[in-house]
Design an enzyme around this catalytic site. Sequence first.
Site, PDB file in Angstrom:
ATOM      1  N   LYS A  34       0.859  -1.190   0.000  1.00 32.82           N
ATOM      2  CA  LYS A  34       0.000   0.000   0.000  1.00 32.82           C
ATOM      3  C   LYS A  34       0.892   1.235   0.000  1.00 32.82           C
ATOM      4  CE  LYS A  34      -2.271   1.792   3.745  1.00 32.82           C
ATOM      5  NZ  LYS A  34      -2.193   3.264   3.773  1.00 32.82           N
TER       6      LYS A  34
ATOM      7  N   ASP B 238      -3.438   4.350  -1.927  1.00 31.56           N
ATOM      8  CA  ASP B 238      -4.383   4.821  -0.905  1.00 31.56           C
ATOM      9  C   ASP B 238      -4.356   6.348  -0.844  1.00 31.56           C
ATOM     10  OD1 ASP B 238      -5.929   5.096   1.399  1.00 31.56           O
ATOM     11  OD2 ASP B 238      -4.328   4.480   2.762  1.00 31.56           O
TER      12      ASP B 238
ATOM     13  N   LYS C  69      -7.349   8.255  -1.213  1.00 31.95           N
ATOM     14  CA  LYS C  69      -8.631   8.714  -0.633  1.00 31.95           C
ATOM     15  C   LYS C  69      -9.172   9.970  -1.320  1.00 31.95           C
ATOM     16  CE  LYS C  69      -7.643   6.929   4.024  1.00 31.95           C
ATOM     17  NZ  LYS C  69      -6.217   6.580   3.988  1.00 31.95           N
TER      18      LYS C  69
ATOM     19  N   ASP D 248     -13.603  15.032  -4.050  1.00 33.58           N
ATOM     20  CA  ASP D 248     -13.715  16.343  -4.695  1.00 33.58           C
ATOM     21  C   ASP D 248     -14.992  16.328  -5.525  1.00 33.58           C
ATOM     22  OD1 ASP D 248     -13.100  18.869  -5.935  1.00 33.58           O
ATOM     23  OD2 ASP D 248     -10.975  18.462  -5.613  1.00 33.58           O
TER      24      ASP D 248
ATOM     25  N   THR E  38     -11.385   5.754  10.833  1.00 35.06           N
ATOM     26  CA  THR E  38     -11.397   5.212  12.202  1.00 35.06           C
ATOM     27  C   THR E  38     -10.940   6.268  13.216  1.00 35.06           C
ATOM     28  OG1 THR E  38      -9.279   4.200  11.632  1.00 35.06           O
ATOM     29  CG2 THR E  38     -11.184   2.747  11.715  1.00 35.06           C
TER      30      THR E  38
END
Length: 232
Positions: free
Chosen positions: A32, A59, A61, A64, A119
């Site tokens: 990752k 990763d 994320k 927009d 989280t």
Amino acid sequence: MGRDVIIACDFPSAEKTLSFLDRFTGRKPFVKIGMELFYAEGPAVVRAIKARGHRIFLDLKLHDIPNTVKKAMAVLSSLDVDIVNCHASGTVRMMEAALEGLTRPDGTRPLLIAVTQLTSTDQGAMEEDLWIREPIDRVVMHYAENAKRAGLDGVVCSPLEAGAVHERCGANFLTVTPGVRFADGDIGDQKRIMTPAEAKRIGSDYIVVGRPITAAEDPVVAYERCVREFCE
Ligand code: C5P
């Protein structure tokens, strides 16, 4: 792709990342790459790791307006990564646009998964900062269902949520779960954790493991242990 261990390569430079991966002679772990490494080194580091034969979860994320996410996803798709992600809170329309951007002219594309609630966001922050006044587990499930409705392949979630996500969204809807620790290992700053064996039992498809491997005395031994507990 089946059940697998993804190593979170949270290193600040390509040099450190590549020399870490050099230790895995004969094995090609799924890696990752997150924002820190990508913003420091750009697409070159993705190409370098891909050229060595590793599968990559990029990763970043994305979140927009749909048109911007669509165009950005088209660029990421050209890097030939295996998994990318976006925030489910960007709306169903944004996730659909992400999928459109990701799909190549020949119909192939990387897997696309959604971040539900981070989280690091708890019930208090969700209510006070975001004005979302529902229980957080219901919000996570709703966002997972939105991701499924948009045609995505799965979600990033805590291993504790993986079972419920599968029940709600189907066994083939991928759950990619960080927050994994060995039974005898350091917890660090993670709060809601599971061992690789527990994550397997609850049905996670992929576990994302960082420091238990990257900070281990022998990362290869730690990786092999993870694979043994989770995959076998
Ligand atoms: O070192 P550790 O195993 O805690 O690393 C977990 C990885 O998963 C990190 O790259 C972290 O940013 C990522 N992650 C997470 N929790 C999320 C989403 C991503 O820990 N909810």
